[in-house]
Scaffold this motif. Sequence first.
Motif, PDB file in Angstrom:
ATOM      1  N   VAL A  15      -6.571  -0.270 -10.268  1.00 54.24           N
ATOM      2  CA  VAL A  15      -7.453  -1.436 -10.241  1.00 54.24           C
ATOM      3  C   VAL A  15      -6.645  -2.730 -10.228  1.00 54.24           C
ATOM      4  O   VAL A  15      -6.931  -3.652  -9.452  1.00 54.24           O
ATOM      5  N   MET A  16      -5.603  -2.779 -11.064  1.00 46.88           N
ATOM      6  CA  MET A  16      -4.841  -4.017 -11.205  1.00 46.88           C
ATOM      7  C   MET A  16      -3.831  -4.218 -10.083  1.00 46.88           C
ATOM      8  O   MET A  16      -3.646  -5.337  -9.598  1.00 46.88           O
ATOM      9  N   LYS A  17      -3.172  -3.150  -9.660  1.00 44.38           N
ATOM     10  CA  LYS A  17      -2.080  -3.280  -8.696  1.00 44.38           C
ATOM     11  C   LYS A  17      -2.502  -3.028  -7.250  1.00 44.38           C
ATOM     12  O   LYS A  17      -1.949  -3.639  -6.326  1.00 44.38           O
ATOM     13  N   THR A  26       0.829  -1.204   0.000  1.00 40.64           N
ATOM     14  CA  THR A  26       0.000   0.000   0.000  1.00 40.64           C
ATOM     15  C   THR A  26       0.860   1.249   0.000  1.00 40.64           C
ATOM     16  O   THR A  26       0.609   2.188  -0.753  1.00 40.64           O
ATOM     17  N   LYS A  27       1.878   1.275   0.851  1.00 44.78           N
ATOM     18  CA  LYS A  27       2.779   2.424   0.906  1.00 44.78           C
ATOM     19  C   LYS A  27       3.493   2.615  -0.427  1.00 44.78           C
ATOM     20  O   LYS A  27       3.685   3.743  -0.887  1.00 44.78           O
ATOM     21  N   GLY A  28       3.875   1.510  -1.027  1.00 47.41           N
ATOM     22  CA  GLY A  28       4.547   1.583  -2.328  1.00 47.41           C
ATOM     23  C   GLY A  28       3.648   2.190  -3.388  1.00 47.41           C
ATOM     24  O   GLY A  28       4.092   2.998  -4.207  1.00 47.41           O
ATOM     25  N   PHE A  29       2.359   1.838  -3.339  1.00 42.03           N
ATOM     26  CA  PHE A  29       1.416   2.398  -4.304  1.00 42.03           C
ATOM     27  C   PHE A  29       1.220   3.878  -4.061  1.00 42.03           C
ATOM     28  O   PHE A  29       1.117   4.661  -5.002  1.00 42.03           O
ATOM     29  N   TYR A  30       1.148   4.278  -2.787  1.00 45.72           N
ATOM     30  CA  TYR A  30       1.000   5.697  -2.474  1.00 45.72           C
ATOM     31  C   TYR A  30       2.201   6.499  -2.968  1.00 45.72           C
ATOM     32  O   TYR A  30       2.054   7.595  -3.503  1.00 45.72           O
ATOM     33  N   VAL A  31       3.390   5.954  -2.766  1.00 43.73           N
ATOM     34  CA  VAL A  31       4.608   6.636  -3.233  1.00 43.73           C
ATOM     35  C   VAL A  31       4.584   6.776  -4.754  1.00 43.73           C
ATOM     36  O   VAL A  31       4.863   7.847  -5.305  1.00 43.73           O
TER      37      VAL A  31
END
Length: 225
Positions: A59-61, A6-11
């Motif tokens: 959506v995918m990641k 989740t943090k990686g996606f936010y970054v």
Amino acid sequence: MELVKTKGFYVFSILYIIFISIISIYLNGFVEFDPTNYKMLFIAIILWLLLYIPIPISVMKAKYEISEFGFKITKALLISLPIFLIFILPKANYDISINTLYWAILFSFARVGEEVFYRGFIYTLCLKLFKNTNTPWNWAIVLSSLLFAMMHTQYDFGIMVSTFILAIFLGLLRHITDSILIPIIIHCALAGGILTIIMGIFIYFIFVLIGFLRKEKVLELVKLR
């Protein structure tokens, strides 16, 4: 592992927003857009396409639903939509020539892209980032509106302030209706005529249909927000 993901996606999301913002500020503020210059038009289309990219990635990641980005039909939307159409449609340009259709496709793709990116992706991201605050939607409206206004560097400061105020209004509509359809219609109406509005609505319902086919809850008619 899920927290790290989740943090990686936010970054990634924040870096992507910065990337889009820098490109938009530069192109709008320092490059005069000439639609008859096909090389410049191609660059513009690529930029507009990049505005849509965060949705499939989310959506995918990150396992977001398409409907979370404002692609849903709610009770509040159905109540509000006729009111805005009554004011917008009589003032729209009803030219339906081939040349107008070309510009309608172009403008709707660009304007819907901006709504998808700012009041769809950024708005939803802010809701996630500020979910522990009392009113995360306040942050979502203000930050998405500020970034939207900053992108319009082709205008002077006064018009940018007006753009920010308009964006706040569109953000409130996004919050009230839980949908970006009315912001899309208003944005397309400001950019073109009836064909631009129709094309904008068409693009919107493509996303709604995809969400429906994914068995997402794109119809929320039970309660009024």
